[in-house]
Motif scaffolding. Sequence first.
Motif, short mmCIF file in Angstrom:
data_model
loop_
_atom_site.label_atom_id
_atom_site.label_comp_id
_atom_site.label_asym_id
_atom_site.label_seq_id
_atom_site.Cartn_x
_atom_site.Cartn_y
_atom_site.Cartn_z
N UNK A 1 53.36 -12.15 -3.75
CA UNK A 1 54.98 -11.93 -3.52
C UNK A 1 55.13 -11.81 -5.20
N UNK A 2 55.50 -10.77 -5.80
CA UNK A 2 55.92 -9.78 -6.55
C UNK A 2 57.62 -9.97 -7.02
N UNK A 3 58.60 -10.23 -5.87
CA UNK A 3 59.91 -10.17 -6.20
C UNK A 3 59.73 -11.09 -6.79
N UNK A 4 60.99 -11.13 -8.14
CA UNK A 4 61.54 -12.56 -7.84
C UNK A 4 62.62 -12.99 -7.85
N UNK A 5 62.18 -14.37 -7.32
CA UNK A 5 63.56 -15.09 -6.68
C UNK A 5 65.17 -15.09 -7.84
N UNK A 6 65.77 -14.98 -7.47
CA UNK A 6 67.11 -15.00 -7.31
C UNK A 6 68.27 -15.88 -7.27
N UNK A 7 67.44 -17.19 -8.01
CA UNK A 7 67.71 -18.49 -7.49
C UNK A 7 69.32 -18.94 -7.47
N UNK A 8 69.94 -19.44 -7.71
CA UNK A 8 71.30 -19.86 -7.58
C UNK A 8 71.55 -20.11 -8.44
N UNK A 9 72.80 -20.26 -9.24
CA UNK A 9 73.37 -20.68 -10.65
C UNK A 9 74.05 -21.83 -9.90
N UNK A 10 74.86 -23.03 -11.28
CA UNK A 10 74.69 -24.09 -10.34
C UNK A 10 76.23 -24.10 -10.06
N UNK A 11 76.83 -22.59 -10.32
CA UNK A 11 78.07 -22.73 -9.88
C UNK A 11 78.17 -21.79 -8.44
N UNK A 12 77.16 -21.77 -8.05
CA UNK A 12 76.70 -21.04 -6.88
C UNK A 12 76.59 -22.13 -5.97
N UNK A 13 75.53 -22.64 -6.77
CA UNK A 13 74.80 -23.70 -5.59
C UNK A 13 75.82 -24.80 -5.70
N UNK A 14 76.52 -25.23 -5.96
CA UNK A 14 77.97 -26.43 -6.44
C UNK A 14 78.48 -25.48 -4.81
N UNK A 15 78.81 -24.35 -4.38
CA UNK A 15 79.65 -23.57 -3.78
C UNK A 15 78.59 -23.91 -2.33
N UNK A 16 77.90 -23.14 -2.65
CA UNK A 16 76.69 -23.25 -1.29
C UNK A 16 77.28 -24.75 -0.47
N UNK A 17 76.33 -25.23 -1.27
CA UNK A 17 76.13 -27.03 -0.75
C UNK A 17 77.60 -27.42 -0.11
N UNK A 18 78.93 -27.35 -1.14
CA UNK A 18 79.87 -27.73 -0.38
C UNK A 18 80.07 -27.22 0.94
N UNK A 19 79.73 -25.88 0.65
CA UNK A 19 79.98 -24.79 2.11
C UNK A 19 79.10 -26.09 3.13
N UNK A 20 78.21 -25.54 3.00
CA UNK A 20 77.03 -25.80 4.01
C UNK A 20 77.80 -27.37 4.67
N UNK A 21 78.25 -28.75 3.70
CA UNK A 21 78.39 -30.16 4.05
C UNK A 21 80.07 -30.31 4.67
N UNK A 22 80.73 -29.09 3.99
CA UNK A 22 81.75 -28.80 5.24
C UNK A 22 81.79 -28.18 6.52
N UNK A 23 80.69 -27.73 6.43
CA UNK A 23 80.81 -27.11 7.61
C UNK A 23 79.68 -28.23 8.83
N UNK A 24 78.93 -29.10 8.51
CA UNK A 24 78.29 -29.65 8.80
C UNK A 24 79.16 -31.30 9.32
N UNK A 25 79.65 -31.42 8.30
CA UNK A 25 80.38 -32.96 8.58
C UNK A 25 81.85 -32.12 9.36
N UNK A 26 82.70 -31.41 9.09
CA UNK A 26 83.62 -30.61 10.68
C UNK A 26 83.00 -30.61 11.16
N UNK A 27 82.44 -29.98 11.64
CA UNK A 27 81.49 -29.52 13.33
C UNK A 27 81.36 -30.84 13.68
N UNK A 28 80.14 -31.89 12.79
CA UNK A 28 79.78 -33.57 13.76
C UNK A 28 81.46 -33.92 14.18
N UNK A 29 82.35 -33.82 13.28
CA UNK A 29 83.28 -35.12 13.01
C UNK A 29 84.39 -34.00 14.50
#
Length: 156
Positions: A1-29
């Motif tokens: 695997x020669x490709x460099x991983x494009x890790x999420x920046x702190x801002x991207x990670x905050x947005x992504x994790x917030x989106x996932x939490x929103x989706x999970x909690x809203x869907x569950x409720x």
Amino acid sequence: MDETVRWLTPEEQRAWRGFIRLQERLGGRLGRRLQSESKLSPADFAVLVHLTDTPDGRQRYQDLARALEWEKSRMSHHIARMAGRGMVVREECPDDGRGAFVVITEAGRAAIEAAAPRHVEAVRELFMDHVTPAELRVLAEISERVVSKLDEDSTG
């Protein structure tokens, strides 16, 4: 695997994790409310919504499975359970011996008509009442752009 991983920046990670939490909690409720108030599962509701969005209340199995992003076996099992409860029927396709349609029944229409007002009220209470019109426009634009790209990738 020669490709460099494009890790999420702190801002991207905050947005992504917030989106996932929103989706999970809203869907569950929403799912728990739907089940307790109407006895429909979120999967039942999704099927019925797709069927009522067509003029004649019918869709080909494969088109419905694709729209819901379901595997063939999940689609088959779930439709069989819904048919057992009288909400849908399976009809053979006269033009294609291998194809079949899923068709909403009167009981299915009655179920979604009873569930929809409560569901939309829950959507308003849990989500819509907490965002501004400008935020909704941005969310719609983002969602449409990403879904369009996903659709393009799946067909191309």
